[in-house]
Every structure is written in structure tokens, then in C-alpha cells.
Motif scaffolding. Structure first.
Motif, PDB file in Angstrom:
ATOM      1  N   ALA A  91       0.850  -1.191   0.000  1.00 29.31           N
ATOM      2  CA  ALA A  91       0.000   0.000   0.000  1.00 29.31           C
ATOM      3  C   ALA A  91       0.887   1.243   0.000  1.00 29.31           C
ATOM      4  O   ALA A  91       1.944   1.267   0.637  1.00 29.31           O
ATOM      5  N   PHE A  92       0.467   2.280  -0.728  1.00 28.70           N
ATOM      6  CA  PHE A  92       1.146   3.576  -0.699  1.00 28.70           C
ATOM      7  C   PHE A  92       0.366   4.503   0.227  1.00 28.70           C
ATOM      8  O   PHE A  92      -0.873   4.476   0.252  1.00 28.70           O
ATOM      9  N   LEU A  93       1.080   5.330   0.969  1.00 28.15           N
ATOM     10  CA  LEU A  93       0.396   6.292   1.828  1.00 28.15           C
ATOM     11  C   LEU A  93       1.234   7.545   2.006  1.00 28.15           C
ATOM     12  O   LEU A  93       2.449   7.537   1.779  1.00 28.15           O
ATOM     13  N   ARG A  94       0.535   8.612   2.395  1.00 31.81           N
ATOM     14  CA  ARG A  94       1.177   9.890   2.697  1.00 31.81           C
ATOM     15  C   ARG A  94       0.336  10.581   3.767  1.00 31.81           C
ATOM     16  O   ARG A  94      -0.798  10.180   4.034  1.00 31.81           O
ATOM     17  N   PHE A  95       0.891  11.650   4.348  1.00 31.39           N
ATOM     18  CA  PHE A  95       0.221  12.362   5.426  1.00 31.39           C
ATOM     19  C   PHE A  95       0.155  13.855   5.103  1.00 31.39           C
ATOM     20  O   PHE A  95       1.108  14.425   4.552  1.00 31.39           O
ATOM     21  N   ILE A  96      -0.985  14.477   5.470  1.00 28.66           N
ATOM     22  CA  ILE A  96      -1.140  15.927   5.418  1.00 28.66           C
ATOM     23  C   ILE A  96      -1.281  16.408   6.858  1.00 28.66           C
ATOM     24  O   ILE A  96      -2.184  15.984   7.584  1.00 28.66           O
ATOM     25  N   ASN A  97      -0.385  17.268   7.262  1.00 28.78           N
ATOM     26  CA  ASN A  97      -0.307  17.699   8.664  1.00 28.78           C
ATOM     27  C   ASN A  97      -0.994  19.046   8.842  1.00 28.78           C
ATOM     28  O   ASN A  97      -0.516  20.073   8.354  1.00 28.78           O
TER      29      ASN A  97
END
Length: 736
Positions: free
Chosen positions: A517-523
Motif C-alpha cells: 500500500a502507498f500512503l502519505r500524510f497531510i499535517n
């Protein structure tokens, strides 16, 4: 997969012309190796030597199928080739493996004999495996070195496995006394079982070695290829260990070469003759001046069978895609069977070997007798046609599966287009987004909790800077969007003081072939955030910073550490499923961090178990087509011609792989369309084959062998008469 013949005949005989037939028995009596008594197994009529041959075959098949199961994923993930090139090279290798048996047969029959051919080409085989394994070590040179070593290794493996293919089973049959026909028949069943056992175990074990053992920072292809190399070394050692027990027949002259010479002579004689020459009933009759009638009659019979082989490569074109296109399909499916058991995409190939062991007795003792009870005359050629239809149905099922699989895929944008999604993180009412010159968002965009998804954005050029107006509650805010063709973007809208700001991020929509799975975060916090997920660290700067997109292993991630500048929090991400791409928005107050998950690219929601019906159909088709085809072929030709049919049968497999190679590289079709095309082509070919079969007249090979012997006796009688006449003339001239 595994019922393709290693050799369908126990012996390859020399074609006999003139006095060769009369002298053949005398030659046999002069061969001490053929007549020596072999040691038996525990008081039975089974030679002890066959145990070495069976173990050798098990190890060799383990090494071949274990290596081949990994090839497609190795090309894509390690060498970074695209799917079409990987498929083409896979089938080019498979095709070469079935062209080279002809070379092996010529070497064995004309030069070295079966025993030495197996030894020498097995050494080539081992070297190929070792080179292939070394080519999978990351520290060995750059990518071009890896490609060079891999291709050289595959070429050596193709010559090794193909070269010994027509020799091993025939060499095993040579170990039996002529009167032990029942034991010889059972040996071939045991031999066949060893092939399937090696195939099943290797396609189960080597994918585990590839994926579950990590080396050099990733999948351990070097080990996964190294184990088959070790098994091939064991195969060679075991075979050599039995050397003192074997019966070793010397080379007898290659039947295939003799057939080619006879055909060549007939053609040259036909076209080189004068118009006054008498007409012949058949073009092969022009070879009667040099070759016996029995030989010519045998070749005619073989050519009738070889004519029926012409449509057969299309079946193998479909069948061999289990290791290429079907494996690639499996990488985009849900592979979790529950209870912690997750199957590897390249392990699905073992279904074919398992099912064929189940289907053979079912068909022999159940299906065929039931059809006979219905008074349906199911001839061998009808069985083969039915096998083709079953294989076509398998690809129809594969098409349906593929159509459902691609529903979870986001198609990359074509030239002069990009994809854009907008995430509205602005508090308050929905916003309107207007991109100058484009009306792709006619409706207001609600909160990030109701994402719109990707929208196609046409571009006038390869790259473009587009003004964007974001309106909320009647107030407009300006920003810019810098986009390039073929690319996918997310436009994040957020509020800073009284203004609405834009932040642009490039997205990943390509599904992981590893099922990751690919993931990223928005803070959204005013502090920087470091999040550790598995072995990957994500950094998202304060005030709507966007982390890079990284891939992590599929699984449940609870209590994931999330460190701010002042405190460590723990967040629950839940299940990160096969092939999905996620955006996590970090929310909450300073005391507790919560996350909101957005699934940018849908997870693989079609379970890999849906591939089972297509494997069932194509394996049933294999039983009806391949096994029946061999039985038919060898029942329709005399014993001396069986090696010619063996070569012809293996070449149909080779040409089938050539067909896939051409379509994969040249057609450029979507995968489901390609599957449907292959199914339609095989149905059309099966119709042509059925028409050819309708006009085919079955012959009794026993009657042909009887006629052959009678003709050989007549040829021998004429030769003796000619010699007597010549001797009389010599005597008379001497007296004179």
C-alpha cells in the motif's frame, strides 16, 4: 503445466533403408551395454538405475519450474521492465526451451548418445542457473550487467533443459528388458509423477524464498534463483552417481535428419527431373530411387499427423500465459485467505500441477466412461477440440475477472492531459473551484470527508501554468496550478488567516505489484510531525505540509507512533490493504491526534480465489488436449517415427510462445481485450482443427508395422538378388 512430454517414447530408432534393416538385429547383438543385466530393486523387475533417473527428474523439474515461476515478477520488479516487455521475454525464453529439444535429439542420436548428452547439457544447465542467480545480486554491476547476466543465464538454461528433454525419459525406458513392458509403462507413470511433484513444490517454495526472505534490502531473488541452481546440481550429481548401473546405448543415427534428407531428396528429384519422367501418385514417391518404400510410407503417415499439428500452437499460446499474464493479474487481486495466510501471486501456478494430478484419474475413470455410456463416440481428435474450447472458456473467465480487477485501477492520463483531485480542508461552507479555460468542477466541492476523486484536466501543451480561483461565501481567492501531461495531482485547499491557500502535490496512482500500500500524510498541526509506519518514516511539515508517498507492507497498523516537536502520539491507521493508495489527514487538538483516511486509489477488492475457475478450465483442457494429443500422435505412426512426432509436438509449444510474444509486443491492447482476443482466436482455430479432423482417416499402426517389415524383407531379398547377379558377372569376367 507439467504434462508436456519430456519424451513420449522409450526409444528412438534409426530409419532403415536398404540392407540397414536386415543388419539391425546383428548390430544389437554386438552391443554389450544393451545386453548386460541390470541390478533390480528388491526382487522386482525394476532396474535399480531408474531410481537415480526419477530423483534426477524431480530435481531438474523443481529447478526449472521454480526458476520460471519467478521470471515475470523478476523482470518487472528487479529489472524494471514494463509488463509487455516482461511478457515477451518470458515467452521468448519458453519458446526457446521447446526449440532446443530438436538440437538435443540430434546430439544424442548422431554424436554423443543419451547418457553423455544428459551429462554435458546438464552442466550447461547448472552454469545457466548459477549465472542467473549471480545476475540477481544487486551489488554485481549496474542494471545493464544484471540484464546481460540474466539473459545469458536464461539462454544457457534453455539449451540445457531443452537439450535433455528428449533424452531423460527415453534413457529411463532403455533400462528395462524388452519383456518387462508392464514395468516400463509404470515407470513412465512414476516419472510423470516426479515431474508434477517437482513442479508443485517449486512453485510453492520459491515464491516464499523470494518474498519472505529479505536480502540486499528487498525481495531475495538471488536466493530464490539460487535454490533451483542447487537442485540442478543435485540432479546432476545423482544422475552421475548411477553411472555404473545404466545401460548406455551408443548413438544410432538421427531419425529426424534422415527424414529431412528423404524429403529434401524427393523435392530436389521432383523439380530436377525432366517432363518425360513418369508421374508419381505422391510427391514423396520421387524419393524411391534412393529410399525404401517402407520409409517413404512411414514419412507419408507422419506428415498426415504433422499437418494436424499446424493449428495446435494457439492452444499453447493460451496455456503458457499462466506464468505471465495470469501472474500479473494475480498481483492486482486480494491475496488474503484469512488466518494470516496470504498467498503469493506467483504461487497460483501450482494449481495447474495439483489439478492435473486430480483430473487425470477423474477423466480416465469418470468422465470418459460416462460419455461412452451415453453412446457418444469421443475420438482422440474430438477430445483435443474439446480441450481447445475449455482453454478458450478459461480465457473468457479470465476476461471477466480482469474487467472487475481494473475497476480498482486509476488509468494514467494520456498525452496532453493530467488528473486532478481537490481536497477541501477549508472550514465552513463548500467551495467553488474554477480553473481558467476549463470547467471540470461545475459543482461545489464539499469537505475532504466527501472527496470528489480524480478528474481529467485537458492541457493545451505538455506543461502549463493555470490560474485557479477558489470561491467561498462569495469571496474569491487566487492561486496557480503548475501541471505536466501524464501526471496526477492533488490540490489541497486550506485557510491561512482570512485567505484560502492552495498547495499542490504529485500523486502516485500505480498499484504496487508486490501488493503493498502507498500512503502519505497531510499535517494540519502547527508543529512538524514524524510518523513511523513499519520500516518507513514519513515527515510532514507544519501548517498543511504534505509528506512524500511511500509504500508499506500490507497489514493492520495500530498504535503507530506520531512524534511532534514536543510530544509523541499514537494513531490508528487500520488496515492498509493490497494495492491501495491512501492520504491520511492529521487532525485534532494539541493533546490528541486523530486521522482521517482518504482512499485515493481503491484497494484490490477482487479475491485471488476467483482465478481458480480459469485454472480449473485450462487444466481440464490440458488433460483433454495434451495427453490425448500424445496418445493420438504415437498411435498413428510406426515406432521408428515417434521421435519425429516428439520433435513436432515440442515445436508446437515453441510456436505457441512465439504467438504470445508477437501479440504482447505488437498489439498494444488492454489486458481484458487481449484475453478476449486469444479466446476468440482459439475458438476459430478449434473450428479449423475440427474440420481437418473430420477428414482425417485413422490408421492401424500395427498393420503399418507389418507392411513395413514385409517391405523391408522384400528390399533385403532384392539386395541379395542384385549381389548374386553382380557376383555372377564378376565370376564370368574372371573366367574370360
Amino acid at each position: 503445466m507439467t504434462n508436456r512430454p519430456q519424451s513420449a517414447t522409450a526409444n528412438t530408432h534409426r530409419l532403415k533403408t536398404g540392407r540397414d534393416a536386415a543388419n539391425d538385429n546383428n548390430m544389437e547383438e554386438q552391443r554389450p551395454d544393451n545386453r548386460k543385466k541390470s541390478r533390480k530393486i528388491c526382487g522386482t523387475n525394476y532396474p535399480l538405475s531408474i531410481s537415480f533417473i526419477v530423483v534426477n527428474e524431480f530435481c531438474e523439474r523443481f529447478s526449472y519450474y521454480g526458476m520460471k515461476a519467478l521470471l515475470t515478477l523478476y523482470f518487472i520488479r528487479y529489472l524494471h521492465w514494463n509488463k509487455n516487455l516482461s511478457t515477451a521475454i518470458y515467452h521468448a525464453f519458453s519458446g526457446l526451451c521447446y526449440f532446443t529439444p530438436v538440437i538435443g535429439a540430434i546430439i544424442a542420436d548422431s554424436w554423443l548418445g543419451k547418457f553423455k548428452t544428459i551429462i554435458y547439457l546438464s552442466i550447461v544447465y547448472v552454469i545457466g542457473h548459477v549465472v542467473k542467480s549471480v545476475g540477481a545480486i544487486p551489488d554485481v554491476g549496474d542494471n545493464n550487467v544484471h540484464i546481460g547476466l540474466s539473459m545469458f543465464g536464461l539462454i544457457l538454461i534453455a539449451f540445457g533443459t531443452g537439450g535433455i528433454k528428449p533424452c531423460v525419459a527415453a534413457f529411463g525406458g532403455d533400462q528395462f528388458e524388452e519383456e518387462h513392458t508392464e514395468e516400463r509403462r509404470k515407470f513412465f507413470s512414476i516419472f510423470y509423477m516426479s515431474i508434477n511433484a517437482g513442479s508443485v513444490l517449486s512453485t510453492l517454495i520459491t515464491p516464499i524464498l523470494r518474498a519472505d526472505v529479505q536480502c540486499f534490502g528487498g525481495d531475495c531473488y538471488a536466493l530464490a534463483f539460487g535454490v533451483p541452481a542447487a537442485l540442478m546440481i543435485i540432479a546432476l550429481v545423482v544422475f552421475i552417481a548411477g553411472s555404473g548401473l545404466y545401460k548406455k546405448s551408443p548413438p544410432e543415427g538421427n531419425v529426424l535428419l534422415n527424414v529431412c534428407k528423404c524429403i529434401g531428396f524427393a523435392i530436389s528429384n521432383r523439380w530436377g527431373s525432366s517432363k518425360k519422367s513418369p508421374k508419381r501418385d505422391h510427391w514423396l514417391d520421387w524419393a524411391e530411387e534412393k529410399y525404401s518404400k517402407s520409409l517413404i510410407q512411414e514419412i507419408k503417415m507422419v506428415l498426415r499427423v504433422l499437418l494436424l499439428y499446424i493449428p495446435l500452437p494457439m492452444f499453447w499460446a493460451l496455456f503458457d500465459q499462466q506464468g505471465s499474464r495470469w501472474t500479473l493479474q494475480a498481483t492486482r487481486m486480494n491475496m488474503d485467505f484469512g488466518g494470516g495466510f496470504v498467498v503469493k501471486p506467483d504461487q497460483m501456478q501450482m494449481l495447474n500441477a495439483l489439478l492435473i494430478l486430480v483430473f487425470i484419474p477423474i477423466f480416465d475413470m469418470g468422465v470418459y466412461p460416462l460419455i461412452s455410456l451415453c453412446r457418444i463416440n469421443l475420438t482422440p481428435l474430438k477430445k483435443m477440440a474439446a480441450g481447445m474450447i475449455l482453454a478458450a472458456l478459461a480465457f473468457c473467465v479470465a476476461t471477466i475477472v480482469e474487467i472487475n480487477v481494473i475497476k480498482t485501477v486509476v488509468e494514467p492520463p494520456p498525452a496532453k492531459e493530467c488528473l486532478l483531485q481537490v481536497l477541501n480542508l477549508v472550514n465552513g461552507d463548500a467551495v467553488s473551484v474554477e480553473i481558467t479555460g476549463h470547467n471540470i468542477f461545475p459543482d461545489k466541492i464539499e469537505s475532504y470527508k466527501d472527496p470528489v476523486g480524480y478528474t481529467r484536466l485537458p492541457l493545451e501543451d505538455v506543461q502549463k501554468i493555470l490560474p485557479v480561483t477558489v470561491t467561498q461565501s462569495g469571496v474569491g481567492h487566487q492561486c496557480e496550478l503548475n501541471v505536466t501531461q501524464h501526471t496526477v495531482y492533488t490540490l489541497v485547499l486550506y485557510r491561512e488567516n482570512s485567505n484560502i491557500m492552495c498547495k499542490q502535490a504529485e500523486d502516485n496512482i500505480i498499484k504496487s505489484e508486490n501488493g503493498e500500500a502507498f500512503l502519505r500524510f497531510i499535517n494540519t498541526y502547527s508543529e512538524n510531525m514524524n510518523i513511523t509506519v513499519g520500516s518507513e518514516d514519513f515527515f510532514a511539515s507544519s501548517n498543511y505540509g504534505i509528506s512524500q508517498s511511500l509504500n508499506v507492507e500490507r497489514g493492520k497498523y495500530m498504535q503507530v507512533p506520531c512524534k511532534s516537536d514536543t510530544k509523541t502520539h499514537h494513531i490508528d491507521l487500520g488496515l492498509l490493504d493490497f494495492g491501495a493508495t491512501y492520504t491520511f489527514i492529521l487532525l485534532g487538538d494539541g493533546n490528541k491526534v486523530t486521522v482521517h483516511m482518504i482512499e485515493d486509489v481503491q484497494a484490490n477488492n477482487v479475491h485471488i480465489a476467483w482465478q481458480i475457475p480459469q485454472y480449473v478450465l485450462i487444466t481440464a483442457g490440458e488433460v483433454m488436449f495434451s495427453i490425448t494429443g500424445l496418445e493420438f500422435s504415437y498411435s498413428q505412426a510406426p515406432a521408428s517415427m515417434k521421435s519425429v512426432l516428439q520433435a513436432g509436438w515440442l515445436l508446437t509449444v515453441a510456436f505457441g510462445n512465439v504467438i504470445v510474444l508477437i501479440v504482447a509486443e505488437g498489439a498494444g491492447l488492454e489486458q481484458w481485450t487481449e484475453f478476449l482476443l486469444f479466446a476468440a482466436l482459439l475458438v476459430a482455430v478449434s473450428i479449423i482443427f475440427s474440420i481437418m479432423a473430420y477428414f482425417y482417416t485413422y490408421v492401424d499402426p500395427d498393420q503399418l508395422d507389418k507392411l513395413t517389415k514385409e517391405d523391408d524383407k522384400m528390399v533385403d531379398f532384392k539386395e541379395k538378388e542384385k549381389q548374386n547377379i553382380d557376383m555372377t558377372e564378376v565370376t564370368q569376367s574372371t573366367k574370360i
